[in-house]
Design an enzyme around this catalytic site. Structure first.
Site, short mmCIF file in Angstrom:
data_model
loop_
_atom_site.label_atom_id
_atom_site.label_comp_id
_atom_site.label_asym_id
_atom_site.label_seq_id
_atom_site.Cartn_x
_atom_site.Cartn_y
_atom_site.Cartn_z
CE LYS A 35 36.17 42.34 39.38
NZ LYS A 35 37.16 41.39 38.17
CD GLN A 37 34.43 42.87 29.84
OE1 GLN A 37 34.39 41.26 29.69
NE2 GLN A 37 33.52 43.52 30.96
CG HIS A 65 27.45 41.39 38.74
ND1 HIS A 65 27.46 41.03 39.58
CD2 HIS A 65 28.98 41.57 37.72
CE1 HIS A 65 29.08 40.38 38.34
NE2 HIS A 65 29.20 40.67 37.21
O1 PAF Z 1 32.23 41.50 32.38
C1 PAF Z 1 31.04 40.64 32.12
O2 PAF Z 1 31.01 39.75 32.61
C2 PAF Z 1 31.40 39.55 30.29
O3 PAF Z 1 32.93 39.97 30.31
C3 PAF Z 1 30.58 40.50 29.33
C4 PAF Z 1 31.26 41.92 29.69
C5 PAF Z 1 29.00 39.77 30.30
C6 PAF Z 1 30.53 39.39 28.61
O4 PAF Z 1 30.28 38.24 27.95
#
Ligand code: PAF
Length: 278
Positions: free
Chosen positions: A149, A153, A37
């Site tokens: 990763k 998404q 992150h």
């Molecule tokens: O990747 C994540 O942590 C989640 O899917 C996100 C993009 C914050 C949406 O809740």
């Protein structure tokens, strides 16, 4: 750094920054932050002059049998880490701030949301795109950073941004790994010592696939079968291992430069995902 729970304050603070001509960078997260992150936050900080991070464990992207209740949370630690990174604004809404009573609108990117992870996690990406669009509307960012990763998404969100004409640039950050190659994930904390040790096979199998490709192998089925064997021999229960096109996420007939090898595997009850680009 400011910590805000209410969407209306986020809108106000961001509008003030924009008025000063600042580019707004945004990193949406579910908290319990790790180096992966933080690497996304650093990208946002480099590309924008005002950085927003959200911390919200989004209930709509968890299935009824999934880990919403047990998902790790540590708001205090997250705040300290984000302060150190020089983030300007942290949005950590309550559930009702995002989904007030009577909430009934969902966004779904069709097709891409029902393959790969979408097969064993029905509704997951609908929950992701819904909350992400909602967060985009609250934060109004210019640039948003997602990790590679969660490759599927990122592809789905790029599709949504394009389809809905959102004026947002999506940037992806590379996978950050532990020393032994395991991709960093908040869910790694669920693994027992033995499972954690065995889970290193995921990256080993991906690196092996890349080497096989470099050595001239072009048959995806051969590579996938070998990877499945490697993973199963270490106790992993394969959800999927696939060789897909990076944009369409459709299986490829022959491996080529840029093919994405993706996998989702259970170690015990913990489902891990990872990928590599050939
Ligand atoms: O990747 C994540 O942590 C989640 O899917 C996100 C993009 C914050 C949406 O809740």
């Amino acid at each position: 750094m400011r910590f805000v729970k209410k969407a209306r304050y986020v809108k106000k603070i961001v509008a003030q920054a924009r008025k000063k001509g600042k580019i707004i960078g945004f990193v949406p997260t579910m908290g319990y932050l790790h180096e992966g992150h933080l690497s996304l936050v650093r990208i946002a900080r480099r590309k924008a002059q005002f950085t927003v991070v959200s911390l919200f464990v989004n209930p709509t992207q968890f299935g009824p049998q999934e880990d919403l209740q047990s998902y790790p949370r540590d708001l205090k630690r997250d705040k300290i880490l984000l302060k150190k990174e020089g983030v300007d604004l942290v949005f950590y809404p309550e559930r009702t701030e995002i989904y007030p009573e009577g909430y009934s609108t969902y966004v779904e990117v069709q097709g891409l949301s029902t393959i790969l992870c979408g097969v064993s996690r029905p509704g997951h990406f609908r929950g992701v795109t819904t909350v992400v669009l909602k967060l985009f509307n609250i934060v109004q960012p210019d640039i948003v950073v997602f990790g590679r990763k969660d490759f599927q998404q990122a592809v789905i969100i790029k599709r949504m941004v394009e389809d809905l004409d959102l004026n947002i640039k999506i940037v992806t950050g590379k996978i950050v790994r532990e020393k032994d190659g395991l991709a960093m994930s908040s869910r790694n904390t669920y693994l027992s010592e033995k499972e954690r040790e065995n889970a290193t096979v995921l990256y080993q199998s991906l690196v092996w696939a890349k080497k096989a490709y470099s050595g001239g192998v072009r048959d995806p089925h051969w590579v996938i079968d070998k990877m499945r064997d490697m993973i199963e021999n270490r106790g992993g229960k394969v959800d999927y291992v696939e060789a897909v096109d990076q944009k369409t996420l459709k299986p490829v007939k022959h491996l080529y430069k840029g093919t994405l090898i993706v996998l989702a595997v259970y170690f015990g009850k913990t489902r891990l995902i990872d990928n590599i680009v050939l």
